[in-house]
Design an enzyme around this catalytic site. Structure first.
Site, PDB file in Angstrom:
ATOM      1  CD  GLU A 239     -17.544  48.350  78.553  1.00 32.19           C
ATOM      2  OE1 GLU A 239     -17.023  48.238  78.926  1.00 32.19           O
ATOM      3  OE2 GLU A 239     -18.044  49.510  77.815  1.00 32.19           O
ATOM      4  CE  LYS A 255     -12.405  50.451  73.770  1.00 34.33           C
ATOM      5  NZ  LYS A 255     -13.178  50.801  74.109  1.00 34.33           N
TER       6      LYS A 255
END
Length: 436
Positions: A239, A255
């Protein structure tokens, strides 16, 4: 001013291995590897920064002001990290949970030598004081043995005795998730990222071996090996937290997670199911809204946009749902201010952010420290790129303490057992690496 030198090694793969093997003996090392992920906002295939000329090491108090001053004075490449607990200087928050790792809250260094790898070309940038060392360094690097050591019997035997402990046991985890759900049902928060620590004490590991094993089974776009004297980060992060490229700012929150399958048809079904999962979609969209709000503090009016919403990407261990949010900023906006107004990242906190962070500190058992913080670099022109420290093993060599943490987003649709299962999926690679 830095001297710049370019060359093309016979094998870039072998050179990267030799380079990292050689670099580990310095006190200050930061290695960033994209693992050849050709994502839209990538710059370099890999970067190595070593050997501090100057550095900044501080606790959270006025940390962003000190970082701004340091970055403004050096006007050079600086590399380092921000721990999650810098939240305590941004808001009226505190962290009193257990900390077995004891990393400084913020650390950056100005390296004497930088290796920038792109394609088959290596660019070395170095301060003039080490001009006479570079030719010898290149000879030493090319003499270094390839990193096969992580697969040796000796390395495996050293990990046989490692037994991972849980800071929060299963029943306690279910109880804490239910408490978080009660906060959600009362309207205190909409979502919060709840994390738990796995750890082992009185343990010695070979950090570079561990990093190489972790990277081999994960191959993420934001892999990191950090050495700051006796403290190490070995990260397989997928990420990006935030990047500045000219006047453009990019944030890419993750997410939504699903496991992978070795069966191709089933694996595709799992990815498709993730893309349609209402709970995972709601998680991602809530954090996208939070990121949009964070970026708006520094953005030019009307410039905050969602470039990509809830797209599923596949990594070696898991499928992930990623969104891309961008903004434009004026030239006089300082890099440190962009970090201060968006930190900690929404994907690791929740919404509303301050309420979520208070509840997180209350229910979690461990001070997060470097976990769910960020590591990266500033360029001399003020551009920067930082990841999110997840899927990472942390090690304090002096204390012989090894730790990794995992978390998941709790929303109104969360089920404690499914959240626990998601944590175990995320923890699998780290456990496999450490326990052998």
């Amino acid at each position: 001013m830095r001297t710049i030198q370019h060359f093309q090694p016979k094998s870039i793969k072998n050179f990267k291995e030799q380079l990292l093997c050689w670099a580990q003996y310095y006190d200050d090392v930061l290695w960033l590897d994209s693992n050849n992920h050709k994502e839209k906002y990538g710059n370099y295939d890999a970067i190595l920064a070593i050997d501090a000329f100057t550095s900044l090491k501080t606790d959270y108090f006025d940390a962003f002001e000190k970082l701004n001053e340091y970055q403004s004075i050096t006007k050079d490449w600086i590399f380092g990290y921000l721990t999650y607990d810098l939240k305590n200087t941004i808001e009226d928050l505190k962290s009193t949970n257990f900390d077995g790792l004891k990393f400084p809250d913020l650390y950056f260094f100005q390296p004497k030598k930088i290796f920038l790898i792109e394609g088959n070309t290596v660019e070395i940038q170095y301060l003039r004081m080490v001009d006479d060392e570079i030719d010898d360094d290149l000879q030493d690097i090319q003499k270094s043995k390839n990193l096969k050591i992580q697969e040796s019997n000796e390395s495996n035997e050293s990990n046989e005795s490692i037994k991972i402990k849980l800071r929060i046991h299963k029943d306690d985890y279910f109880n804490k998730v239910n408490q978080m759900l009660a906060h959600i049902h009362r309207g205190d928060i909409y979502e919060a990222n709840f994390c738990q620590e796995f750890y082992t004490e009185d343990t010695e590991i070979r950090p570079l071996d561990v990093y190489c094993k972790l990277n081999k089974i994960s191959k993420p776009p934001f892999a990191t090996f950090l050495k700051a004297e006796d403290k190490y980060l070995m990260s397989a992060s997928p990420e990006r937290y935030i990047k500045k490229e000219g006047n453009k700012v990019i944030s890419q929150p993750i997410k939504g997670t699903a496991k992978r399958s070795t069966n191709q048809a089933k694996d595709q079904q799992l990815a498709k199911a993730l893309a349609l999962d209402e709970k995972e979609l709601s998680e991602n969209i809530m954090i996208v809204d939070l990121v949009r709000n964070d970026l708006s503090h520094t953005a030019k009016k009307g410039s905050v946009k969602v470039e990509e919403l809830c797209k599923v990407y596949s990594f070696m261990q898991v499928h992930q749902m990623i969104s891309t949010v961008v903004s434009e900023v004026s030239e006089d906006t300082s890099p440190a201010e962009l970090l201060r107004t968006t930190f900690p990242m929404g994907s690791m906190t929740g919404a509303p952010k301050i309420s979520a962070m208070k509840i997180i500190d209350d229910l979690e058992e461990t001070k997060r420290g470097l976990y769910s913080g960020t590591v990266g670099y500033f360029e001399p022109n003020g551009n920067f790129d930082f990841n999110v420290i997840i899927r990472s093993i942390l090690y304090n060599q002096s204390k012989k303490y090894v730790s990794y943490s995992v978390g998941s987003a709790i929303t109104a649709k969360s089920h404690p057992f499914r959240e626990y299962e998601e944590c175990l999926i995320k923890a699998k690679a780290m456990r496999e690496v450490l326990e052998g």
